[in-house]
Motif scaffolding. Structure first.
Motif, PDB file in Angstrom:
ATOM      1  N   ALA A  47      -2.220  -6.152   0.538  1.00  0.00           N
ATOM      2  CA  ALA A  47      -0.830  -5.786   0.271  1.00  0.00           C
ATOM      3  C   ALA A  47      -0.201  -6.787  -0.695  1.00  0.00           C
ATOM      4  N   ASP A  48      -0.582  -8.066  -0.559  1.00  0.00           N
ATOM      5  CA  ASP A  48      -0.093  -9.077  -1.498  1.00  0.00           C
ATOM      6  C   ASP A  48      -0.549  -8.780  -2.924  1.00  0.00           C
ATOM      7  N   LYS A  49      -1.747  -8.218  -3.053  1.00  0.00           N
ATOM      8  CA  LYS A  49      -2.226  -7.830  -4.388  1.00  0.00           C
ATOM      9  C   LYS A  49      -1.526  -6.561  -4.857  1.00  0.00           C
ATOM     10  N   ALA A  50      -1.407  -5.577  -3.945  1.00  0.00           N
ATOM     11  CA  ALA A  50      -0.883  -4.260  -4.322  1.00  0.00           C
ATOM     12  C   ALA A  50       0.608  -4.277  -4.615  1.00  0.00           C
ATOM     13  N   VAL A  51       1.327  -5.271  -4.118  1.00  0.00           N
ATOM     14  CA  VAL A  51       2.776  -5.278  -4.284  1.00  0.00           C
ATOM     15  C   VAL A  51       3.175  -5.290  -5.757  1.00  0.00           C
ATOM     16  N   LEU A  52       2.355  -5.890  -6.599  1.00  0.00           N
ATOM     17  CA  LEU A  52       2.696  -5.938  -8.017  1.00  0.00           C
ATOM     18  C   LEU A  52       2.730  -4.540  -8.620  1.00  0.00           C
ATOM     19  N   GLY A  53       1.784  -3.685  -8.200  1.00  0.00           N
ATOM     20  CA  GLY A  53       1.798  -2.314  -8.688  1.00  0.00           C
ATOM     21  C   GLY A  53       3.035  -1.556  -8.233  1.00  0.00           C
ATOM     22  N   ILE A  54       3.509  -1.868  -7.026  1.00  0.00           N
ATOM     23  CA  ILE A  54       4.672  -1.174  -6.477  1.00  0.00           C
ATOM     24  C   ILE A  54       5.952  -1.582  -7.199  1.00  0.00           C
ATOM     25  N   VAL A  55       6.067  -2.867  -7.524  1.00  0.00           N
ATOM     26  CA  VAL A  55       7.310  -3.356  -8.141  1.00  0.00           C
ATOM     27  C   VAL A  55       7.227  -3.403  -9.663  1.00  0.00           C
ATOM     28  N   ALA A  56       6.120  -2.951 -10.250  1.00  0.00           N
ATOM     29  CA  ALA A  56       5.917  -3.122 -11.692  1.00  0.00           C
ATOM     30  C   ALA A  56       7.044  -2.526 -12.523  1.00  0.00           C
ATOM     31  N   ARG A  57       7.406  -1.260 -12.252  1.00  0.00           N
ATOM     32  CA  ARG A  57       8.431  -0.628 -13.072  1.00  0.00           C
ATOM     33  C   ARG A  57       9.817  -1.244 -12.858  1.00  0.00           C
ATOM     34  N   PRO A  58      10.307  -1.383 -11.610  1.00  0.00           N
ATOM     35  CA  PRO A  58      11.627  -2.026 -11.452  1.00  0.00           C
ATOM     36  C   PRO A  58      11.629  -3.476 -11.923  1.00  0.00           C
ATOM     37  N   VAL A 258     -10.986  -1.811  -9.245  1.00  0.00           N
ATOM     38  CA  VAL A 258     -10.098  -2.015  -8.096  1.00  0.00           C
ATOM     39  C   VAL A 258      -8.860  -2.811  -8.515  1.00  0.00           C
ATOM     40  N   ALA A 259      -9.046  -3.865  -9.312  1.00  0.00           N
ATOM     41  CA  ALA A 259      -7.913  -4.674  -9.766  1.00  0.00           C
ATOM     42  C   ALA A 259      -6.941  -3.844 -10.601  1.00  0.00           C
ATOM     43  N   VAL A 260      -7.468  -2.947 -11.417  1.00  0.00           N
ATOM     44  CA  VAL A 260      -6.614  -2.083 -12.235  1.00  0.00           C
ATOM     45  C   VAL A 260      -5.852  -1.094 -11.352  1.00  0.00           C
ATOM     46  N   ILE A 261      -6.523  -0.526 -10.353  1.00  0.00           N
ATOM     47  CA  ILE A 261      -5.862   0.395  -9.434  1.00  0.00           C
ATOM     48  C   ILE A 261      -4.697  -0.313  -8.730  1.00  0.00           C
ATOM     49  N   LEU A 262      -4.950  -1.527  -8.259  1.00  0.00           N
ATOM     50  CA  LEU A 262      -3.922  -2.268  -7.540  1.00  0.00           C
ATOM     51  C   LEU A 262      -2.713  -2.579  -8.425  1.00  0.00           C
ATOM     52  N   THR A 263      -2.984  -2.873  -9.693  1.00  0.00           N
ATOM     53  CA  THR A 263      -1.906  -3.279 -10.596  1.00  0.00           C
ATOM     54  C   THR A 263      -1.222  -2.102 -11.268  1.00  0.00           C
ATOM     55  N   TRP A 264      -1.993  -1.060 -11.628  1.00  0.00           N
ATOM     56  CA  TRP A 264      -1.486  -0.065 -12.558  1.00  0.00           C
ATOM     57  C   TRP A 264      -1.391   1.362 -12.034  1.00  0.00           C
ATOM     58  N   LEU A 265      -1.946   1.679 -10.865  1.00  0.00           N
ATOM     59  CA  LEU A 265      -2.000   3.087 -10.469  1.00  0.00           C
ATOM     60  C   LEU A 265      -0.623   3.743 -10.355  1.00  0.00           C
ATOM     61  N   PRO A 266       0.362   3.120  -9.684  1.00  0.00           N
ATOM     62  CA  PRO A 266       1.680   3.781  -9.663  1.00  0.00           C
ATOM     63  C   PRO A 266       2.266   3.984 -11.059  1.00  0.00           C
ATOM     64  N   SER A 267       2.053   3.009 -11.940  1.00  0.00           N
ATOM     65  CA  SER A 267       2.545   3.159 -13.317  1.00  0.00           C
ATOM     66  C   SER A 267       1.813   4.284 -14.045  1.00  0.00           C
TER      67      SER A 267
END
Length: 458
Positions: A47-58, A258-267
């Protein structure tokens, strides 16, 4: 319930007669309770890794960051992650794993503070670097902690349960964080993760303990059986085994994806496929649903195959090869589809199939290592293949910025990682052979491989 006494095996040479005496074993409830608690730690970890993908746009809107800046935040996480991953395993060979896990959980909770107090791009860089350092050994050592509660032939499913924490972080935690960010802003996500990490550490301090098959137990048996001398195999000999370095290359290919999914998938869902921000955050969980299901199912089945006498090379190694090959093929085909929902399917299914290889390769590499060196072996193994996380998120950001449209940039990136995954699968098919490589270690030092349980023979 009883288990074979590992100490009875320590004095027998490899291939010798194994004794059948037993000792009272911890209950299955204790073993699985520790397993599920470690799974929660793995959930917080990812979750600590995935949080960046979640907050990337805001985050980018609030601080005026480019896609390359967001990619840089994803990549810097892995700079010290790799170094501490290398060191952590060697430390865990000598320090009780229960204390190592406690220290990691406390550290990665506290390093969120720079983001919370300052909230600038520089603070984010510092926090992500420190967080990567604190979490570097976690993936390997979480597995080591659970391996201490199960004999070798029964480790596939527990490893999958622990690894499924990576999926739960996106199935359960990511949607919750998405709602929290929408309601309270992006900093609230970091507050939440810090508090959860501290709560886990408090619980672990009370109930965490080492199992009868742990590295610490193996070390005690070795000392008792060799007048204080603990036999070890030089690590470079282990690293030179084709199973080890072939596994590193295969998982290197997968971990970049996996790293790309965590960082960029929501975007990708929002910018590339035109979905809403909330829906993109919620869909972030979909690959993890397929990933968790495939990890648990495949690991359960391979444990059964091992129990029926199938070799580790086939039941663990070649199944990993097939999973990685299918994953790569699906991602490589992504630029060929026009439908947004078909693109979602390829990413979701490809990720889900590919990550099934993670727990299997952890068990495979642990098989070739002397029991007293499993922590360092898996630590270095994980650290080496995790280096792909340094490059992959940043490269994706650059490709998106340089492309005509964001959709084109994302699909090009996924295609590249798909092709690399296919190459990794081929390399693993040619190199991974744990029975052969464990025999090579036994030829170097039979005593180093004689401390396993009766279930060590697959």
């Amino acid at each position: 319930m009883t288990l074979p006494d590992p100490a009875d095996q320590a004095d027998n040479p490899v291939g010798g007669v194994r004794t059948t005496s037993t000792v009272s074993a911890p209950t299955a409830r204790a073993a699985w309770s520790i397993t599920f608690l470690v799974m929660i730690l793995q959930t917080v970890n990812f979750a600590d890794k995935a949080v960046l993908g979640i907050v990337a746009r805001p985050l980018s809107e609030d601080l005026g960051l480019s896609n390359a800046d967001i990619g840089l935040l994803g990549s810097v996480f892995y700079v010290l992650f790799v170094i501490t991953g290398l060191a952590g395993g060697f430390i865990a060979d000598r320090v009780r794993i229960v204390w190592v896990l406690l220290g990691m959980a406390l550290l990665w909770s506290l390093v969120q503070i720079p983001v919370l107090l300052v909230g600038t791009f520089t603070a984010l860089i510092i926090s992500r670097v420190l967080l990567g350092a604190a979490e570097g050994p976690a993936g390997a050592l979480n597995n080591v902690a659970v391996f201490g509660w199960f004999p070798k032939s029964k480790r596939g499913l527990p490893s999958a349960v622990v690894t499924s924490g990576t999926s739960l972080s996106k199935i359960l935690v990511a949607p919750a964080l998405t709602v929290i960010v929408a309601a309270y802003g992006w900093k609230a996500a970091f507050w939440t993760l810090m508090i959860v990490g501290l709560v886990w550490a408090a619980v672990w301090l009370v109930v965490g303990k080492d199992g009868p098959y742990s590295v610490n137990s193996a070390r005690e048996r070795a000392k008792a059986g060799s007048a204080g001398k603990v036999e070890r195999v030089g690590f470079l000999r282990i690293a030179a085994l084709p199973t080890f370095w072939g596994g590193v290359l295969g998982m290197f290919a997968l971990y970049g994806m996996v790293a790309v999914i965590l960082t960029w998938l929501p975007s990708y869902f929002e910018q590339g496929l035109g979905l809403s921000r909330v829906n993109s955050g919620l869909l972030f969980a979909l690959p993890s649903v397929t990933g968790m299901a495939s990890m648990l199912l495949v690991s359960f089945l391979t444990d059964r195959l091992v129990g029926r006498g199938m070799t580790v090379r086939i039941s663990r190694g070649m199944v990993s090869v097939v999973a990685l090959f299918v994953c790569g093929g699906m991602l490589a085909a992504l630029p060929l589809v026009d439908s947004a929902w078909l693109a979602v399917f390829l990413v979701v299914a490809g990720y889900g199939v590919g990550v099934a290889s993670y727990p299997l390769m952890n068990v495979t590499v642990a098989h070739v290592s002397p029991e007293r060196q499993v922590a360092s072996t898996l630590g270095v193994f994980t650290a080496l293949f995790s280096t792909s996380g340094i490059l992959a998120p940043w490269l994706t950001g650059r490709l998106v910025d340089a492309a005509t449209t964001p959709a084109e940039g994302y699909t090009t990136a996924f295609q590249i990682f798909g092709v690399v995954a296919i190459i990794g699968a081929v390399v693993m098919a040619l190199t991974v052979n744990p029975e052969r490589d464990r025999a090579r270690i036994a030829a170097i030092d039979p005593l180093a491989c004689a401390d396993s349980s009766a279930d060590d023979k697959y």
